[in-house]
Design an enzyme around this catalytic site. Structure first.
Site, PDB file in Angstrom:
ATOM      1  N   LEU A 197       0.865  -1.170   0.000  1.00 11.23           N
ATOM      2  CA  LEU A 197       0.000   0.000   0.000  1.00 11.23           C
ATOM      3  C   LEU A 197       0.904   1.223   0.000  1.00 11.23           C
ATOM      4  CD1 LEU A 197      -2.759  -0.911   2.638  1.00 11.23           C
ATOM      5  CD2 LEU A 197      -2.970  -0.944   0.156  1.00 11.23           C
ATOM      6  N   ASP A 198       0.524   2.254  -0.748  1.00 14.12           N
ATOM      7  CA  ASP A 198       1.339   3.455  -0.798  1.00 14.12           C
ATOM      8  C   ASP A 198       1.527   4.035   0.600  1.00 14.12           C
ATOM      9  OD1 ASP A 198       1.370   3.156  -3.533  1.00 14.12           O
ATOM     10  OD2 ASP A 198      -0.282   4.562  -3.868  1.00 14.12           O
ATOM     11  N   LYS A 199       2.556   4.839   0.756  1.00 13.41           N
ATOM     12  CA  LYS A 199       2.889   5.421   2.057  1.00 13.41           C
ATOM     13  C   LYS A 199       1.708   6.182   2.653  1.00 13.41           C
ATOM     14  CE  LYS A 199       6.384   8.348   4.273  1.00 13.41           C
ATOM     15  NZ  LYS A 199       7.614   9.158   4.061  1.00 13.41           N
ATOM     16  N   HIS A 243       0.624   2.690  -7.820  1.00  6.65           N
ATOM     17  CA  HIS A 243      -0.316   3.827  -7.678  1.00  6.65           C
ATOM     18  C   HIS A 243      -1.560   3.653  -8.548  1.00  6.65           C
ATOM     19  CE1 HIS A 243       2.484   5.906  -5.190  1.00  6.65           C
ATOM     20  NE2 HIS A 243       3.245   6.379  -6.137  1.00  6.65           N
TER      21      HIS A 243
END
Length: 240
Positions: free
Chosen positions: A102-104, A190
Site C-alpha cells: 500500500l502506498d505510504k 499507484h
C-alpha cells in the site's frame, strides 16, 4: 531441524541467545536435557520444552494489519518506518513480509506473512483476486466514469488497466467531492490514483477494505494487527 533453529523459530531468542539457554540446561527433548545446539530434532514429533514449558512449532504466520499513513510497505528502510516495525518484539520474525504493498499515504488492510505461496496466490493477476478500496475524490464522480472503469482505462502513461467495478457512495456537489468504492484485480504502481487521474480527478484519501473475501477488521486501530483466524485464512484459499 537443528535444535538451535527450532528454539529460535519458536521465539526463544536469536541463535546466540539460544546457545546460552542450552548451556543453562533448561532445554529438554523428550524429557532429556540437551545442550548441543547442533542436535537434530523432529519439530512435529519430538516433545521439546523450555524450562518445563512445552514449545510448539509453527511454520507459517499470518497477521492482519490496519496500515496507517506514513508507514511504508517494506521489510526495512533507512529513512521511514515500515509495516514490520509495527510488530512487537514478541511477534517479530526476520522472514515476515507484507503481501503486496500500500502506498505510504494509503491506509487499510495489509497481510503480513512468511508464506510465499499465499502471497503469490493473492498477488498473481492470473488468480483474479478482488481488492476493494474506499476513496475520497476531488471532483464529481459520474455514471460516465463508472462506464469507463467498467470498460477498462488507458492511463496517462499509455498503460492499459483491466476493468474495475466503481460504485459511488456519496457526492458533495458544493464541495465538489465524491466518496467511492472501487474493486480491481490488479496491483499496478499507484493504480487507483492513476485510474482517477485518467478521468481528470484526484484521490485525496485511500483505504483498502478487503482482499478476496477477507475484510479489514474495523476494530483494529490504525497501526494495530492481530493473527488471522482459521476461518479468515480459509477465505484466502483458491476455492474462495
Amino acid at each position: 531441524m537443528r535444535l538451535d533453529k527450532f528454539l529460535s523459530e519458536t521465539g526463544c531468542g536469536s541463535r546466540k541467545e539460544v546457545k546460552r539457554l542450552l548451556k543453562q540446561g533448561i532445554i529438554t527433548v523428550n524429557d532429556q536435557i540437551v545442550k548441543d545446539a547442533k542436535s537434530q530434532v523432529n519439530e512435529w514429533a519430538d516433545q521439546i520444552a523450555y524450562d518445563g514449558e512445552p514449545l510448539r512449532y509453527q511454520k507459517y504466520f499470518y497477521y492482519m494489519l490496519h496500515k496507517p499513513q506514513g508507514v511504508i510497505s517494506a521489510t526495512e528502510d533507512k529513512y521511514d518506518e515500515t509495516v514490520i516495525d509495527l510488530l512487537s518484539d514478541e511477534d517479530y520474525r526476520e522472514d515476515l513480509f507484507p503481501v503486496g504493498r500500500l502506498d505510504k499515504d494509503t491506509e487499510g488492510l495489509l497481510i503480513l506473512t512468511n508464506d510465499g505461496q499465499l502471497a503469490h496466490r493473492l498477488l498473481s493477476p492470473k488468480k483474479h483476486v478482488d481488492k476493494e478500496y474506499f476513496a475520497r475524490i476531488a471532483g464529481i464522480v459520474t455514471e460516465e466514469d463508472i462506464e469507463q472503469f467498467a470498460f477498462g482505462l488507458t492511463l496517462r502513461s499509455g498503460e492499459a488497466v483491466k476493468p474495475g467495478q466503481l460504485v459511488i457512495d456519496a457526492v458533495d456537489e458544493a464541495a465538489e467531492e465524491s466518496e467511492i468504492r472501487l474493486v480491481i484485480q490488479e496491483g499496478k504502481f499507484h493504480q487507483v490514483k492513476r485510474m482517477f487521474e485518467a478521468v481528470d480527478k484526484e484521490v485525496v484519501y485511500l483505504k483498502r477494505l478487503r482482499m478476496g473475501e477477507l475484510y479489514l477488521d474495523e476494530e483494529l486501530e490504525l497501526g494495530g494487527y492481530r493473527p488471522l483466524t482459521e476461518a479468515e485464512l480459509a477465505m484466502l484459499e483458491p476455492s474462495n
